[in-house]
Design an enzyme around this catalytic site. Sequence first.
Site, PDB file in Angstrom:
ATOM      1  N   LYS A  57     -59.019  51.051  -3.461  1.00 23.53           N
ATOM      2  CA  LYS A  57     -57.909  52.002  -3.291  1.00 23.53           C
ATOM      3  C   LYS A  57     -58.118  53.220  -4.179  1.00 23.53           C
ATOM      4  O   LYS A  57     -58.790  53.160  -5.218  1.00 23.53           O
ATOM      5  CB  LYS A  57     -56.547  51.363  -3.609  1.00 23.53           C
ATOM      6  CG  LYS A  57     -56.355  50.849  -5.042  1.00 23.53           C
ATOM      7  CD  LYS A  57     -55.898  51.882  -6.043  1.00 23.53           C
ATOM      8  CE  LYS A  57     -55.831  51.313  -7.452  1.00 23.53           C
ATOM      9  NZ  LYS A  57     -55.721  52.295  -8.504  1.00 23.53           N
ATOM     10  N   ASP A 113     -51.546  45.659  -7.965  1.00 23.96           N
ATOM     11  CA  ASP A 113     -52.247  46.317  -6.852  1.00 23.96           C
ATOM     12  C   ASP A 113     -52.553  45.364  -5.697  1.00 23.96           C
ATOM     13  O   ASP A 113     -52.982  45.809  -4.632  1.00 23.96           O
ATOM     14  CB  ASP A 113     -53.587  46.892  -7.339  1.00 23.96           C
ATOM     15  CG  ASP A 113     -53.401  48.119  -8.226  1.00 23.96           C
ATOM     16  OD1 ASP A 113     -52.377  48.805  -8.089  1.00 23.96           O
ATOM     17  OD2 ASP A 113     -54.306  48.385  -9.040  1.00 23.96           O
TER      18      ASP A 113
END
Length: 300
Positions: free
Chosen positions: A12, A142
């Site tokens: 990401k 996350d």
Amino acid sequence: MSNAVRVRVPAKVNLALRVGETDEHGYHRLGTVFQALSLTDEVTVEAGRPGVYRLTFRGEGSAFLPTDDTNLATRAAKLMASRFEVEGAGCTMTIRKRIPVAGGMAGGSADAAAVLVACNELWRLGASLDELHEIGAELGADVPFLLHGGTAIGTGRGDEILPVMTRGTYHWVLALSHGGLSTPAVFREFDRVSEPRPTDIPVELLAALAEGDVAAVGAAMVNDLADAAVRLQPTLEATLQLGLDAGAAGAIVSGSGPTCAFLADSPERAELVAEALSVFSGVRAVRMAHGPVEGAKVVG
Ligand code: C5P
């Protein structure tokens, strides 16, 4: 039961990372926009002897990774086994790494997300995405996003996910750094020198994403952790400037760094930015990627 499950999982980048107050556990309230990138790890999970969890890494940075029970991947497998009371659970995990280690691209969380998806398939648990999301949030802030993929707003600790409308494909150049940065250390440095910030996501960023306006996305990107990361690794400032000088539409420290992410308005421009960065001594390696891509997914 099938014998082996292979899952591909993205890295990401945070297009926005606003850092607010800490909660009672020392976690910061975040307002973030994640995008999942085509820089991926591949995680293979095979049935193993009951109670035995084995973990092996190959590829990018694998020598630096712990393979004991403290690794988030092993913790993910054990959590799935205990949550679903899998009888005789045990597995062998092999992780082919391309996501930089300690790079601010959520490599460890990505592997944990992949293990959740793989164990769900291997042990035929039938857990929904919502259930995996909830288990993932226990492992790390996350992890939930990496299950969903795409482009999404993250609030709370970054684990409350809301998909964002985007148009088009975004071309990224990633400048990997010589050393890693510890996420807690970067947050500590932020706390040492900064006040908590408002956690609102810039509306210009969301509008630009909806329109697919790369120049406007590049201009609206923001990372409240960037100053802290640059203080811990001062060469990052030159890296960011180099990419901008080479024509990037935007440059940002990825998450807690030290990877720097550059947005380009075409694959050709991305090549030019990559070339300029690859000759700088402060950059260990350069990777190209595009986004958004899907989250952790069974591929074999
Ligand atoms: O959730 P995860 O284990 O990935 O977070 C790593 C570290 O990053 C935490 O231990 C904490 O120091 C910091 N963090 C934070 N606030 C968040 C997310 C992470 O302070 N919302």
